[in-house]
Design a protein around this motif. Structure first.
Motif, PDB file in Angstrom:
ATOM      1  N   GLU A 405       1.676  15.042  10.669  1.00  0.00           N
ATOM      2  CA  GLU A 405       1.698  13.832  11.494  1.00  0.00           C
ATOM      3  C   GLU A 405       0.330  13.582  12.134  1.00  0.00           C
ATOM      4  OE1 GLU A 405       5.054  12.177  14.281  1.00  0.00           O
ATOM      5  OE2 GLU A 405       3.910  13.652  15.418  1.00  0.00           O
ATOM      6  N   LYS A 406      -0.242  14.631  12.722  1.00  0.00           N
ATOM      7  CA  LYS A 406      -1.540  14.506  13.405  1.00  0.00           C
ATOM      8  C   LYS A 406      -2.628  14.061  12.436  1.00  0.00           C
ATOM      9  CE  LYS A 406      -4.850  17.411  15.965  1.00  0.00           C
ATOM     10  NZ  LYS A 406      -5.803  17.751  14.897  1.00  0.00           N
ATOM     11  N   GLU A 407      -2.628  14.650  11.253  1.00  0.00           N
ATOM     12  CA  GLU A 407      -3.703  14.389  10.284  1.00  0.00           C
ATOM     13  C   GLU A 407      -3.532  13.071   9.528  1.00  0.00           C
ATOM     14  OE1 GLU A 407      -6.510  16.149   9.444  1.00  0.00           O
ATOM     15  OE2 GLU A 407      -6.207  17.557  11.084  1.00  0.00           O
ATOM     16  N   SER A 408      -2.284  12.598   9.400  1.00  0.00           N
ATOM     17  CA  SER A 408      -2.041  11.402   8.574  1.00  0.00           C
ATOM     18  C   SER A 408      -2.203  10.098   9.348  1.00  0.00           C
ATOM     19  CB  SER A 408      -0.638  11.441   7.964  1.00  0.00           C
ATOM     20  OG  SER A 408       0.331  11.168   8.957  1.00  0.00           O
ATOM     21  N   GLY A 409      -2.034  10.158  10.673  1.00  0.00           N
ATOM     22  CA  GLY A 409      -2.177   8.952  11.483  1.00  0.00           C
ATOM     23  C   GLY A 409      -0.930   8.094  11.569  1.00  0.00           C
ATOM     24  N   ALA A 410       0.192   8.561  11.002  1.00  0.00           N
ATOM     25  CA  ALA A 410       1.473   7.834  11.123  1.00  0.00           C
ATOM     26  C   ALA A 410       2.502   8.762  11.750  1.00  0.00           C
ATOM     27  CB  ALA A 410       1.948   7.355   9.757  1.00  0.00           C
ATOM     28  N   LYS A 411       3.502   8.175  12.410  1.00  0.00           N
ATOM     29  CA  LYS A 411       4.515   8.968  13.107  1.00  0.00           C
ATOM     30  C   LYS A 411       5.616   9.388  12.132  1.00  0.00           C
ATOM     31  CE  LYS A 411       4.852   5.320  15.672  1.00  0.00           C
ATOM     32  NZ  LYS A 411       5.213   4.278  16.650  1.00  0.00           N
ATOM     33  N   ILE A 412       6.050  10.637  12.231  1.00  0.00           N
ATOM     34  CA  ILE A 412       7.170  11.090  11.394  1.00  0.00           C
ATOM     35  C   ILE A 412       8.472  10.608  12.015  1.00  0.00           C
ATOM     36  CG2 ILE A 412       8.466  13.077  10.550  1.00  0.00           C
ATOM     37  CD1 ILE A 412       5.837  14.536  10.183  1.00  0.00           C
ATOM     38  N   GLY A 413       9.251   9.861  11.215  1.00  0.00           N
ATOM     39  CA  GLY A 413      10.503   9.301  11.706  1.00  0.00           C
ATOM     40  C   GLY A 413      11.727  10.016  11.190  1.00  0.00           C
ATOM     41  N   MET A 414      11.623  10.542   9.966  1.00  0.00           N
ATOM     42  CA  MET A 414      12.766  11.231   9.357  1.00  0.00           C
ATOM     43  C   MET A 414      12.257  12.389   8.515  1.00  0.00           C
ATOM     44  SD  MET A 414      14.966   7.973   7.936  1.00  0.00           S
ATOM     45  CE  MET A 414      16.375   8.900   7.362  1.00  0.00           C
ATOM     46  N   VAL A 415      13.129  13.390   8.336  1.00  0.00           N
ATOM     47  CA  VAL A 415      12.831  14.519   7.454  1.00  0.00           C
ATOM     48  C   VAL A 415      14.073  14.780   6.619  1.00  0.00           C
ATOM     49  CG1 VAL A 415      12.113  16.935   7.298  1.00  0.00           C
ATOM     50  CG2 VAL A 415      11.275  15.524   9.198  1.00  0.00           C
ATOM     51  N   SER A 416      13.876  14.919   5.304  1.00  0.00           N
ATOM     52  CA  SER A 416      14.981  15.218   4.394  1.00  0.00           C
ATOM     53  C   SER A 416      14.961  16.703   4.058  1.00  0.00           C
ATOM     54  CB  SER A 416      14.853  14.390   3.115  1.00  0.00           C
ATOM     55  OG  SER A 416      15.822  14.800   2.167  1.00  0.00           O
ATOM     56  N   THR A 417      16.120  17.361   4.242  1.00  0.00           N
ATOM     57  CA  THR A 417      16.202  18.803   4.016  1.00  0.00           C
ATOM     58  C   THR A 417      17.201  19.151   2.910  1.00  0.00           C
ATOM     59  OG1 THR A 417      17.823  18.913   5.811  1.00  0.00           O
ATOM     60  CG2 THR A 417      15.527  19.369   6.388  1.00  0.00           C
ATOM     61  N   GLY A 418      17.386  18.224   1.995  1.00  0.00           N
ATOM     62  CA  GLY A 418      18.294  18.444   0.864  1.00  0.00           C
ATOM     63  C   GLY A 418      18.589  17.125   0.194  1.00  0.00           C
ATOM     64  N   PRO A 419      19.161  17.150  -1.012  1.00  0.00           N
ATOM     65  CA  PRO A 419      19.344  15.912  -1.771  1.00  0.00           C
ATOM     66  C   PRO A 419      20.468  15.007  -1.274  1.00  0.00           C
ATOM     67  CG  PRO A 419      20.211  17.790  -2.993  1.00  0.00           C
ATOM     68  CD  PRO A 419      19.533  18.347  -1.782  1.00  0.00           C
ATOM     69  N   ASP A 420      21.440  15.546  -0.541  1.00  0.00           N
ATOM     70  CA  ASP A 420      22.596  14.740  -0.151  1.00  0.00           C
ATOM     71  C   ASP A 420      22.267  13.821   1.024  1.00  0.00           C
ATOM     72  OD1 ASP A 420      25.742  14.940  -0.914  1.00  0.00           O
ATOM     73  OD2 ASP A 420      25.495  14.266   1.146  1.00  0.00           O
ATOM     74  N   ARG A 421      22.982  12.703   1.072  1.00  0.00           N
ATOM     75  CA  ARG A 421      22.836  11.721   2.146  1.00  0.00           C
ATOM     76  C   ARG A 421      22.888  12.390   3.521  1.00  0.00           C
ATOM     77  NH1 ARG A 421      27.304   6.971   2.340  1.00  0.00           N
ATOM     78  NH2 ARG A 421      25.949   5.766   0.966  1.00  0.00           N
ATOM     79  N   ALA A 422      23.777  13.379   3.690  1.00  0.00           N
ATOM     80  CA  ALA A 422      23.994  14.006   4.992  1.00  0.00           C
ATOM     81  C   ALA A 422      22.869  14.968   5.384  1.00  0.00           C
ATOM     82  CB  ALA A 422      25.329  14.753   4.991  1.00  0.00           C
TER      83      ALA A 422
END
Length: 436
Positions: A405-422
């Motif tokens: 986040e710090k290096e890219s200049g954009a805010k992290i809004g979501m993180v995906s931790t697996g393939p399923d919707r949940a």
């Protein structure tokens, strides 16, 4: 997200970042999802309670009850691929009628587009781009040549017959002369596509009017990109790019909604990087780590099945992508794929001819001269799969995301931790922005 209730969501690199899942998750908050570029060469995979859907032309929003899907004028439509996809969705009980719309200004892919692309891609002496040979490029060529067939023309049988006769005469002559290709039959082509036109007609409307009216009425619209920003015809790694505008600007030209009506841009990036086909890839991995990421991340094309090339996260490329798209929010996918990495190199800069730089070269020779400068972070070496709260991630995984986040200049809004919707976490600031 300001008072404007619309957002562009796109891939931050070369596609395959997991946009399909993210569009599906976010579409719960939106009334309409509109595809604005590309064709059926873009596969979006969505897994809902273990059930897998692969969508190519149809926007992922249709998997949500009450969310309308729009195929914008910037898309090239293969009628047969579209009807096949509609049938598959209807067969599993999804209500498509009244939920899905096609722009009357979208260009149509016809069999001679596939013939020309396949022959050209395999011709001796030609630079291989690594296309899917589905006629996408030649359809866009005809569009720019002002000799294409639009959906509104497809529905006019007299015009369709004349167009196919004239186009087949021209394309058959060219393909035979250049590549020795056997000719296509215009009569059978007309009959097949006239039948298809009758089935497509109920979906066709002026989608620019529809989308603008929806925004006027206070509805939320999501603009869904195809491929990724670095495959953009203008801003990507030319000539190893797609044939359309994959950046946020393509959402404007590809749907007929003005730029002042779009509230935010959401970029999707994997926790690492992949690429399919030919073209430059500065951080590509050439050791066993690539096999680990490919196996754990199931890095094979949703449409083609081709194995993807794998590499470490490239921050100069991500910063460039964020700049040209005006990206405000980042979604980081496939975090769990990195769970077994002991060390994680991240490219933080480039050396070109011995000089440190953060500027992305415009030409191929510039890319070939890049020596990535890496910062190595410690891997967390434990499972993050299915974690849906940031604070519950291992500390080293949190550190990795904060660094990104710090290096890219954009805010992290979501993180995906697996393939399923949940298996998705939404950070509080982003959740608040979506309510706006």
């Amino acid at each position: 997200m300001s008072q404007r209730k619309s957002a562009v969501i796109l891939g931050a690199q070369w596609g395959d970042e997991g946009k399909g899942k993210i569009v599906d998750v976010l579409s719960e908050k939106f009334d309409m999802v509109a595809r604005y570029a590309g064709g059926h060469n873009a596969g979006h995979t969505v897994i809902i309670e273990g059930k897998k859907f692969v969508l190519q032309l149809i926007p992922c929003g249709v998997l949500r009850p009450g969310c309308k899907g729009v195929i914008g004028n910037g898309v090239v439509l293969d009628p047969m691929a579209f009807l096949s996809e509609v049938k598959k969705l209807k067969d599993v009980g999804l209500p498509i009628d009244g939920q899905l719309f096609i722009s009357n200004r979208a260009q149509v892919i016809l069999p001679y587009h596939r013939m020309i692309e396949l022959a050209a891609e395999n011709a001796p002496g030609r630079t291989k781009i690594g296309t899917t040979s589905r006629g996408i490029g030649p359809a866009y060529e005809d569009k720019m040549h002002r000799s294409g067939l639009r959906v509104v023309d497809l529905l006019n049988s007299a015009l369709l017959r004349t167009h196919i006769q004239n186009a087949c005469f021209e394309k058959n002559t060219i393909a035979h002369a250049l590549f020795g290709t056997e000719p296509l039959d215009p009569k059978s082509m007309y009959e097949e596509y006239a039948r298809a036109a009758e089935q497509i007609a109920p979906f066709v409307t002026d989608t620019a009017v529809m989308l603008n009216k929806a925004i006027d009425d206070g509805q939320k619209v999501m603009f869904e990109g195809a491929q990724g920003a670095l495959l953009d015809i203008d801003h990507g790694t030319y000539p190893f790019v797609t044939s359309s505008s994959a950046t946020a600007g393509g959402a404007v030209t590809g749907t007929g909604v003005g730029p002042t009506r779009i509230g935010t841009v959401i970029g999707v990036t994997k926790a690492y990087v992949t690429r399919v086909g030919e073209g430059p890839f500065p951080t590509e991995i050439h050791d066993d780590s690539a096999d680990l990421l490919r196996a754990r991340g199931q890095e094979y094309g949703a449409v083609t099945g081709r194995p993807r090339r794998c590499g470490w996260l490239d921050l100069p490329l991500l910063r460039y992508s964020n700049m040209i798209n005006g990206t405000e929010w980042l979604v980081v996918t496939k975090m769990d794929v990195m769970d077994e990495c002991v060390d994680i190199p991240v490219c933080t800069g480039y050396k070109i001819n011995g000089q440190l730089t953060d500027v992305i070269p415009a030409d191929m020779r510039g890319y070939e001269s890049i020596v990535p400068v890496y910062t190595t972070l410690k891997g967390w070496n434990c499972s993050t799969e299915g974690i849906t709260e940031f604070e519950k991630l291992p500390q080293l995984a949190q550190d990795y995301l904060k660094f990104l986040e710090k290096e890219s200049g954009a805010k992290i809004g979501m993180v995906s931790t697996g393939p399923d919707r949940a298996q998705t976490m939404t950070l509080p600031a982003f959740a608040e922005a979506l309510k706006a």
